[in-house]
Design a protein around this motif. Structure first.
Motif, PDB file in Angstrom:
ATOM      1  N   LYS A   1       0.828  -1.206   0.000  1.00 22.46           N
ATOM      2  CA  LYS A   1       0.000   0.000   0.000  1.00 22.46           C
ATOM      3  C   LYS A   1       0.866   1.261   0.000  1.00 22.46           C
ATOM      4  O   LYS A   1       0.456   2.285  -0.548  1.00 22.46           O
ATOM      5  CB  LYS A   1      -0.996  -0.045   1.161  1.00 22.46           C
ATOM      6  N   GLN A   2       2.063   1.158   0.546  1.00 23.82           N
ATOM      7  CA  GLN A   2       2.991   2.292   0.396  1.00 23.82           C
ATOM      8  C   GLN A   2       3.378   2.479  -1.062  1.00 23.82           C
ATOM      9  O   GLN A   2       3.457   3.605  -1.553  1.00 23.82           O
ATOM     10  CB  GLN A   2       4.247   2.064   1.248  1.00 23.82           C
TER      11      GLN A   2
ATOM     12  N   GLN B   1       0.567   4.181  -2.716  1.00 20.30           N
ATOM     13  CA  GLN B   1       0.480   5.590  -2.356  1.00 20.30           C
ATOM     14  C   GLN B   1       1.551   6.406  -3.073  1.00 20.30           C
ATOM     15  O   GLN B   1       1.298   7.529  -3.511  1.00 20.30           O
ATOM     16  CB  GLN B   1       0.594   5.737  -0.834  1.00 20.30           C
ATOM     17  N   THR B   2       2.737   5.843  -3.198  1.00 20.28           N
ATOM     18  CA  THR B   2       3.818   6.532  -3.911  1.00 20.28           C
ATOM     19  C   THR B   2       3.402   6.840  -5.349  1.00 20.28           C
ATOM     20  O   THR B   2       3.589   7.951  -5.840  1.00 20.28           O
ATOM     21  CB  THR B   2       5.087   5.647  -3.924  1.00 20.28           C
TER      22      THR B   2
ATOM     23  N   LEU C   1       0.349   7.086  -6.480  1.00 18.42           N
ATOM     24  CA  LEU C   1      -0.756   8.059  -6.469  1.00 18.42           C
ATOM     25  C   LEU C   1      -0.257   9.476  -6.203  1.00 18.42           C
ATOM     26  O   LEU C   1      -0.930  10.448  -6.544  1.00 18.42           O
ATOM     27  CB  LEU C   1      -1.797   7.659  -5.418  1.00 18.42           C
ATOM     28  N   SER C   2       0.918   9.588  -5.584  1.00 16.41           N
ATOM     29  CA  SER C   2       1.429  10.914  -5.196  1.00 16.41           C
ATOM     30  C   SER C   2       2.482  11.444  -6.154  1.00 16.41           C
ATOM     31  O   SER C   2       3.107  12.469  -5.874  1.00 16.41           O
ATOM     32  CB  SER C   2       2.035  10.836  -3.791  1.00 16.41           C
TER      33      SER C   2
ATOM     34  N   HIS D   1      -5.273   6.060 -11.922  1.00  9.62           N
ATOM     35  CA  HIS D   1      -5.620   6.636 -10.619  1.00  9.62           C
ATOM     36  C   HIS D   1      -6.807   5.892  -9.999  1.00  9.62           C
ATOM     37  O   HIS D   1      -6.777   5.505  -8.832  1.00  9.62           O
ATOM     38  CB  HIS D   1      -5.946   8.121 -10.784  1.00  9.62           C
TER      39      HIS D   1
ATOM     40  N   LYS E   1      -6.636   3.577  -6.552  1.00 13.87           N
ATOM     41  CA  LYS E   1      -7.494   3.875  -5.397  1.00 13.87           C
ATOM     42  C   LYS E   1      -8.289   2.628  -4.980  1.00 13.87           C
ATOM     43  O   LYS E   1      -8.445   2.358  -3.784  1.00 13.87           O
ATOM     44  CB  LYS E   1      -8.477   5.013  -5.718  1.00 13.87           C
TER      45      LYS E   1
ATOM     46  N   GLN F   1      -5.968  -0.045  -3.417  1.00 15.98           N
ATOM     47  CA  GLN F   1      -5.650   0.231  -1.997  1.00 15.98           C
ATOM     48  C   GLN F   1      -6.644  -0.457  -1.073  1.00 15.98           C
ATOM     49  O   GLN F   1      -6.278  -0.930  -0.008  1.00 15.98           O
ATOM     50  CB  GLN F   1      -5.678   1.738  -1.735  1.00 15.98           C
TER      51      GLN F   1
END
Lengths: 371, 371, 371, 371
Positions: C136-137, C140-141, C143-144, C154, C158, C161
Motif C-alpha cells: 500500500k505504500q 500511495q507513492t 498516487l502521489s 488513478h 485507489k 488500496q
C-alpha cells in the motif's frame, strides 16, 4: 453594496442515480431595477462564456447594480462532461442527437390567448407580471407531464423558468473556429451597437427552439398584438441575444475581460449599472439579416486547409479552402480549390481538417452592411 | 527519370462488406540505391503528413532518386473516417480502444534465433536480405492465423510488410496541439541534425508496438548480436523515425513544403537523391532522452487555459496553465494555477479546454540539451 | 449482528470540477475472520454485478459474518456515465482508449525485494501484514507522483488500496453477449467448484493489468519465493477471481439472486459465514487453461447472424455465424458461413450485427475438460 | 421472367475523398404494372431489413412481377459504418446529431401550386406523371444548390428521387428492443391488415421529415385538393409505410423469411405478383392513432431492468421497469418501480440498462383497438 446569493439547481440525474446541477450566482442590488439573466455553455464545448461570467463576477463584487443579475455558468452539466476522444461532444445529447439548444418552449396559440386577456387599461408592468406568471405555469405544466419529457428539453425548461423572469437575457456560446458575433432580434437593432462585437446577425420573429428566440419571440408577438389592439406602439423592454465569443474548446482569461466589459457596456446603457459610465467602443460593426447568413457545404470529402480565416473579407471567386485528395496526389486533381460564391465575410469554419461531403465548411455574411 | 507506380493495398473490410484500401505511390529511380518508406496518418486525425507526402511527390516528379521511395499517405482508412462530433476519433479503434500504432510485430526470440543462423563469413548484404525474408515470413504467418487477428494489428502488419523492406522508414504523425518534434533511435543520433526539426527525443532499444520501434529494434538487436559475435561493429544502415509535424486536425500546404524539404535534406545526406545538394538548416535543436520526456497529468478537473504554448521554455514554478472551477467563481478558489515542476520545454498540450482529472495536460522536455 | 459502515470514496474530478465518487458498503462481523472485497462495473456497461451486490447486501443484513465484507458497486463513475448513442461506452476511457481494467499495479522486482526481507522465523500472519503495508505504500507513492498519473490508473490504484487488504477478492464483470464464466488462478483450482458457474478459465501467474491478477500475482510469486526458501509449501490463503455474470447492458434481479447465492456459497466454504451451510450446486463445470480460451476474429466485414449461442457446444466445421454481404444479395456470395475451426464451446459473442473485418466475433473454449 | 438490373448510386464522399455508394437491385417484370420501392437501414444499426431484402430477392428470382420492384438495402453507407464502442451509432450523423431519417423534402406550397395547374379534364395517370416530374425537379434543384446541402439531406434527397417514382414505398427500420410494428397513413387503413404485423400506428397527414411521410403527405394533400376541386374523390393509389422489423443490432435469416413473406402478401394484394395467391395471416392486429402512441421518459437516472417485454399487455399501475440506485443499496430506496400510467401495450424499450433522467424508456400503445 450588491448581495450575492449562491445556490445549485438540479437539472438531471446521471446513470449512477446522482443529481447533476448547475451553479447559480444571483447578485441583488440595493436599488430596484431590471433583471438580467446570463448563461453559458449550454453547448458543452463552448466554454469561453464561463470565463466571461467569472470576469463579470469580479466586477459585480464592487460595481453597484439596480435590480438583479443572475449568472448561470456551465449550465449543461451533461454536455460538458461527454468526451468522445479528446474533445467534448457538447452540441447534442449523445444518446439521440438532440441539440441542447433547441428544446425551449414557445407556443404561438398561448400568446394569442393571453393577449385576449389584456384589457385596454392594463399597465405594461401588470401585463409583464401576469405574462411571466402564466408563462412559468406553462413551463411547469410541461415539466410535470405524467409521461415525462426528454433530457434536453427538461434542462431547457428548467433554465427557461429562470430566464423568463429577466428583462435582458444573454446566452453565451462559441462557434467552431470563429470570430466574435452576436444574434440580435430586429426590434432591438439599436442595441447591436452597445456591444463591442464586430459581426451582427439580425433575427426575424421566428422560433427555432433556442433560448434567445424563446425569450424574444413571445414578447415580440405580444408587443405586436397589444400594439395593434391599442393602436399605439407598446414596449415591454425585454431583449435577448446569443453572443458567440470566438472559438469552442479554448478559453482565454484576457479575452474574457474584454468580453465581460462588452456586456457591462450594454448593461450600463440599459440602466443596470448606475455608477458605470462605460461606453461602447468606436469600431466597425458589420451586419446581415438572418437570410443572408449563409452556410457553405462541401460537395466532396477530403482533407481541408481553411485559407480564409474567421473575420476575413473574401471576394467572389477567391479561394476559401483547399481540399487534398489522397488518391490523386500525383495528378492535377490532387487539390481542389473551394471558391467564394460571392463577396462575403467568413465568420466561422469547421474545426477539423477531415470532412465528408455535405459538411458545414464555412458560415458567411453575404449582402452585409455597416452599422 | 524516376518511374512512378501507383496501386492500392486492401487493409480491411467495412460493415458494408466493402474493401478499404490504402494508396501506394512507389517511385523507382534509374540507378539502384537504398529503399525509403514514408507513411502518414496511421492516427486518423494527424493529417499534415498527407500534405507532406503530396509535396514530396511534387519534388520526386523531377528530382532523380537512387533506389526506391514508397509513399503511403492516409495509411489508415478506418481511423480517418471515424467522426465523433466534429472531430476525428483517429487515435484508437472506436470498438475496443486499441491504439492504431501499437500492433506492429517484434519478437526478441526470433531475432536471437536468426542471429544463430549467421556464420562469420556472411556478408552484411546477405544478412539483410535473409533477415528481411524471414521477418516477412513471420508477418505472413501472423496474418494467416486460423483464428484471425484484430483489425488494428492486421492493418499494422500489412504496412509493416512494406516497411520492413526499407532502409529508411519515416512515420509521419502530429501531436494534439504541438510543436514539431522527432523520435530518433539513440544509435542514429547523428541523423537528428539532418532534419529541420527543433525538438528531438532519443529512443532506447525498447519495443512498445510503434512502427519506428518495430523497424529499429530488430536491426538494433541484430547489430548488437552480430557485432558481439564478430567482435567488430557491424552496421546495417537501417534507420527509422517518428516525425511529429505540428498539431492534429489542421493542415497547411505551406508548412508541408517546409516539412517535405526537411525530409529531402535527410534523404540527400543518405545518398538517395544524387542530384540534390540540400543541406540541413543551421538551427537550434533541443534534445532529451526518452526518460526525460515527461507527461504532466492534471490532479483536478475543470476548464483550462493553456498559457505555455508549444515550444515555450518554462522555468520551474512558472504558470503552465490556469484552471477555472465553475462552482467557486466568487471565491479565491475560482482559478488554480498549474506550475512547472521543473525547468522545461512545453512540447505539446491537450487540445480541449475541458479536462477531467488525470488528463495528459502537457508533454515536456526536462533535462534537455542542445544538439 | 454485523455492522454496516457506508461511505464514499472520491476517485476523480469531472470537467465541471466536481468530485466523482464510489459508494463503499462495509459489513463488519462480530467475530474476527477473513476480509472479502467485491467490486462491480469497473467496465461501465457491465452492470449486473451491481444487482448482485444489492442482493448480497440483503443477505448480509441478517447473515452473520466473521471478519469483514467490503462491497463496492458501480466502482467506475466515469465509465458508467459515458454514452455514445444509446449504449454505454464503458470499456475504455473515451479520451485515450485506455481499458479501465488494465492500470492496476504489479512490480515483480518489488516482490523479490520484499521476499529478501523475510527471515525463516517470520509467521505467515506477520508476512501478510507487512506485505500489505509495503504494497500500500507502493500504491500511495504512485498516487502521489509529482507529474500526476492518468485517470484510469488513478481509479485503479485507489480501488487496489482497498482490495489489497482483502483475502478474497471478486471482480464482477459481464461479457458482451455471454454465458456466465469465471477466471480462476491455477493455484486456487479447488475453489472453481465452489461457485455455481458453468465455465471456468484457469489463469497462469502472468500479469496483464487486471484487478484479479494484481491481487493473485503478488501473493503467488511471494508464495513461490518463500516456499522455495523455506523448502516447505506456505499458503497465504489469498484468492482472487473475475466473475463474468452474463451479458453487458442488461440486468436481472432474479439472476442476481442466483449470482449472489453462488458467491455466498464460496464465502461459506471459506469460513466467512459461520451460520451458513449453503453448498455448491451439483452441476457440470467445463474448464480450460487460458491458452485454450480462443478468440475468433472475422476475416471480412458485413452483417452477422450469431447462430451459435453462448454456452452452445459446437463441433468442428459446424456453422457459428452467417455473414450477409449487401453487394451480392443476388449471387451465391450473398452469405458466407463462418465455421468452427475445432470442437468448442461458444462462451460469448460480439454484441452488434455489424462488424468490420478483424472483429472479435466469438470467444471459445477449446480443449476443454470437465471439472 | 423478371429481369434484374444491378447498379450502385453514389450518395456521399468520405474523408479519404472516396465515393460511398448504395446498391440498387431493380427487378423489371415482363408485364407493366405498379412500381415498388423498398429500402432498408437508413438508420445504420437497424439491419434486419437487409435480410428481408435478401429474402425478397430469392423470391423475385422465380416469382413473376408486373411492373417494377426497386430494392435498396443498406441505403446509408455512412451510418452503417460509424462505430462508437461495439455498437453502431447509426441513428444520426455523428458530426452534428442530424437524424438520418428527417431530411426528406416536402413543401406544402409547391403542392398547392401544382394543384392549380390541373384542369378538370386531366387524367389521374397524367397528373401522376406530371406531379412526379415536377417533384423530381424540385429535388434536383435542392441537390444542385450553389451553397451545397448537408450530408443527411443529400442522402435523403438522392433516395427520394428513386422513391418518388414508386406507387408503393416501404421503408424498413428496427426499434431499439422492439416488437414488430408498422406506420400506416390513415387513408390506407385497409392495407394495415395486408401485412403480418401485429401492431399498427395510424398516421395523420403531417410531415416530420421521414421517407414514408415524404411519400404519402404530397399525394394525400394532392388527393384532397383535386377531390375537393372536382367534388368527387380521386385516388392516386400511392401508399407508403415504415415497417419496424423487431430490434436493432440483430439479424435473423429465419425471421427475414417471415418478414419477406409479409411484404409479398401486401404486394400480391396490390396486383404486383400475378402468379401469387399468398393471403395475409389470420392474426390479432392492435392499432392506435399516432397521438396515442406514447413515450414514457424516466424521471430519474439509474440502472434499469425492463420487466415488461415488447408486445406485453400491461395494466395501469403494473410494474414496467425497476430502477436500481447504487447509493442506496441498503435502504428501501435501493429500487424504484416505474408503473404503467394506464393500460398499455409495450411496443419497444431502450436498449441499455444504464439511463440518465429524461431517457425514452418505453414507447407504448394506449387507447388501442383491434383491427
Amino acid at each position: 453594496m450588491n448581495k450575492l446569493f449562491k445556490e445549485h439547481l438540479v437539472v438531471a440525474q446521471n446513470a449512477s442515480g446522482r443529481n447533476m446541477n448547475v451553479p447559480l450566482y444571483r447578485f441583488v442590488g440595493v436599488k430596484p431595477g431590471p433583471k438580467v439573466y446570463i448563461q453559458s455553455s449550454i453547448h458543452g464545448a463552448e466554454v469561453q462564456g464561463n470565463v466571461v461570467i467569472y470576469q463579470l463576477i469580479q466586477w459585480l463584487k464592487t460595481l453597484p447594480i439596480c435590480g438583479e443579475v443572475l449568472l448561470v455558468p456551465n449550465c449543461n452539466p451533461v454536455g460538458t462532461n461527454i468526451k468522445a476522444g479528446e474533445y467534448t461532444l457538447g452540441r447534442f445529447d449523445p444518446v439521440n442527437g438532440t441539440n441542447w439548444n433547441r428544446g425551449y418552449y414557445y407556443d404561438d396559440a398561448f400568446i394569442h390567448e393571453f393577449a385576449q386577456s389584456i384589457d385596454d387599461e392594463e399597465s405594461i408592468q401588470s401585463i409583464k407580471s401576469r405574462f411571466r406568471l402564466k408563462m412559468k405555469q406553462q413551463l411547469q405544466t410541461r415539466l410535470s407531464e405524467t409521461w415525462g419529457i426528454g433530457l434536453a428539453q427538461h434542462l431547457n425548461l428548467k433554465l427557461q423558468q429562470l430566464a423568463f423572469d429577466a428583462d435582458y437575457v444573454l446566452d453565451l456560446h462559441n462557434g467552431p473556429v470563429s470570430t466574435r458575433h452576436i444574434y440580435v432580434p430586429e426590434y432591438a437593432k439599436v442595441s447591436a451597437s452597445l456591444f463591442n462585437i464586430p459581426h451582427v446577425i439580425f433575427m426575424p420573429n421566428v422560433f427555432s427552439g433556442a433560448l434567445d428566440e424563446a425569450t424574444f419571440c413571445p414578447w415580440w408577438l405580444l408587443t405586436d398584438l397589444v400594439s395593434s389592439k391599442r393602436k399605439v406602439p407598446v414596449d415591454f423592454e425585454v431583449e435577448a441575444f446569443t453572443l458567440e465569443m470566438g472559438s469552442q474548446e479554448v478559453i482565454s482569461f484576457k479575452d474574457g475581460e474584454y468580453d465581460a466589459k462588452s456586456i457591462l457596456t450594454y448593461l450600463t446603457a440599459k440602466g443596470c449599472l448606475p455608477g458605470s459610465s462605460i461606453l461602447p467602443e468606436n469600431m466597425s460593426r458589420k451586419a446581415v439579416t438572418l437570410n443572408h447568413y449563409k452556410t457553405l457545404f462541401t460537395q466532396q470529402g477530403g482533407i481541408v486547409e481553411y485559407i480564409a480565416k474567421p473575420g476575413d473579407l473574401v471576394k467572389k471567386d477567391q479561394v476559401l479552402a483547399r481540399v487534398l485528395n489522397v488518391d490523386n496526389l500525383d495528378t492535377d486533381r490532387a487539390t481542389t480549390d473551394i471558391l467564394a460564391p460571392c463577396d462575403l465575410v467568413a465568420i466561422l469554419h469547421f474545426p477539423s481538417a477531415s470532412v465528408l461531403s455535405g459538411t458545414q465548411l464555412y458560415k458567411c455574411f453575404t449582402e452585409y452592411f455597416e452599422l
